[in-house]
Design an enzyme around this catalytic site. Structure first.
Site, PDB file in Angstrom:
ATOM      1  N   GLU A  20      -7.544  -6.354 -10.816  1.00 29.55           N
ATOM      2  CA  GLU A  20      -7.427  -6.184 -12.267  1.00 29.55           C
ATOM      3  C   GLU A  20      -6.104  -5.557 -12.703  1.00 29.55           C
ATOM      4  O   GLU A  20      -5.789  -5.514 -13.899  1.00 29.55           O
ATOM      5  CB  GLU A  20      -8.591  -5.348 -12.795  1.00 29.55           C
TER       6      GLU A  20
ATOM      7  N   VAL B   9      -5.702   0.642  -3.121  1.00 25.21           N
ATOM      8  CA  VAL B   9      -5.926   0.382  -1.697  1.00 25.21           C
ATOM      9  C   VAL B   9      -6.669  -0.942  -1.639  1.00 25.21           C
ATOM     10  O   VAL B   9      -7.691  -1.120  -2.293  1.00 25.21           O
ATOM     11  CB  VAL B   9      -6.796   1.472  -1.030  1.00 25.21           C
ATOM     12  N   ILE B  10      -6.125  -1.869  -0.891  1.00 28.15           N
ATOM     13  CA  ILE B  10      -6.776  -3.161  -0.694  1.00 28.15           C
ATOM     14  C   ILE B  10      -7.257  -3.170   0.755  1.00 28.15           C
ATOM     15  O   ILE B  10      -6.456  -3.252   1.681  1.00 28.15           O
ATOM     16  CB  ILE B  10      -5.818  -4.322  -0.992  1.00 28.15           C
TER      17      ILE B  10
ATOM     18  N   TRP C 104     -11.370   1.762  -6.655  1.00 28.01           N
ATOM     19  CA  TRP C 104     -11.858   1.732  -5.280  1.00 28.01           C
ATOM     20  C   TRP C 104     -11.071   2.751  -4.470  1.00 28.01           C
ATOM     21  O   TRP C 104      -9.843   2.798  -4.536  1.00 28.01           O
ATOM     22  CB  TRP C 104     -11.662   0.343  -4.667  1.00 28.01           C
TER      23      TRP C 104
ATOM     24  N   HIS D 189     -10.294 -11.372   3.046  1.00 27.46           N
ATOM     25  CA  HIS D 189     -10.277 -11.265   1.584  1.00 27.46           C
ATOM     26  C   HIS D 189      -9.069 -10.464   1.127  1.00 27.46           C
ATOM     27  O   HIS D 189      -8.437 -10.780   0.109  1.00 27.46           O
ATOM     28  CB  HIS D 189     -11.587 -10.614   1.132  1.00 27.46           C
TER      29      HIS D 189
END
EC number: 2.5.1.78
Length: 166
Positions: free
Chosen positions: A58, A80-81, A22, A88
């Site tokens: 993951e 990157v979250i 991502w 979330h």
């Protein structure tokens, strides 16, 4: 810890850098900066391995697999979250960091996190420049920490191997 001891520990180290897919335009800044900095510090390019996973969630399982194999001396995870406004990201970031710490403690292999949750991440042109630079810096910092940690472990291993006078 001297620079020489960090370089000596890195010379034979095998290091995995796991990156989430991502926002690779940002995540790869950290991955590539970490790999480059490790090489600058004395790691052999052929001993730095890059592994990609779908997302940040993951990373801990892949880190566990690599660390438990006995074939890696350190693992770095990059992601990157995104704070998408539904919280979330808080659960994911906590799970990732907790998972990486567990891997480290369970396997004895140092694990480093560049899994970051930028506040209100927006992939606009102006902010992407900031995030690219920030992830380069964090990748370099992870590599520096990796080198210092491997040197510290090598020094403690040598200390533990010394004969204790009776």
């Amino acid at each position: 810890m001297t620079k020489t001891s960090s370089n000596a520990a890195l010379a034979q180290a095998r290091i995995a850098i796991i990156s989430a897919n991502w926002h690779t335009d940002v995540v790869h800044q950290a991955r590539d900066a970490a790999a480059l900095r490790l090489q600058q510090l004395g790691a052999a390019p052929a001993r730095i391995h890059q592994v990609e996973v779908p997302g940040a969630f993951e990373i801990p399982l892949m880190a566990q697999k690599l660390a438990a194999s006995g074939k890696f001396d350190a693992v770095i995870g990059c992601a990157v979250i995104v704070n998408g406004g539904i919280y979330h990201h808080e659960f994911v970031s906590a799970a990732v960091v907790d998972g990486l710490m567990r891997v480290q403690l369970d396997t004895g292999v140092p694990v480093f996190s560049v899994a970051l949750t930028p506040h209100n991440f927006q992939p606009s042109e102006d902010l992407l420049g900031f995030f690219h630079a920030h992830f380069v810096k964090k990748g370099e910092e992870a590599a520096d920490s990796c080198a210092q940690t491997l040197a510290a472990h090598a020094a403690v291993d040598a200390l533990l191997d010394e004969a204790v006078p009776a």
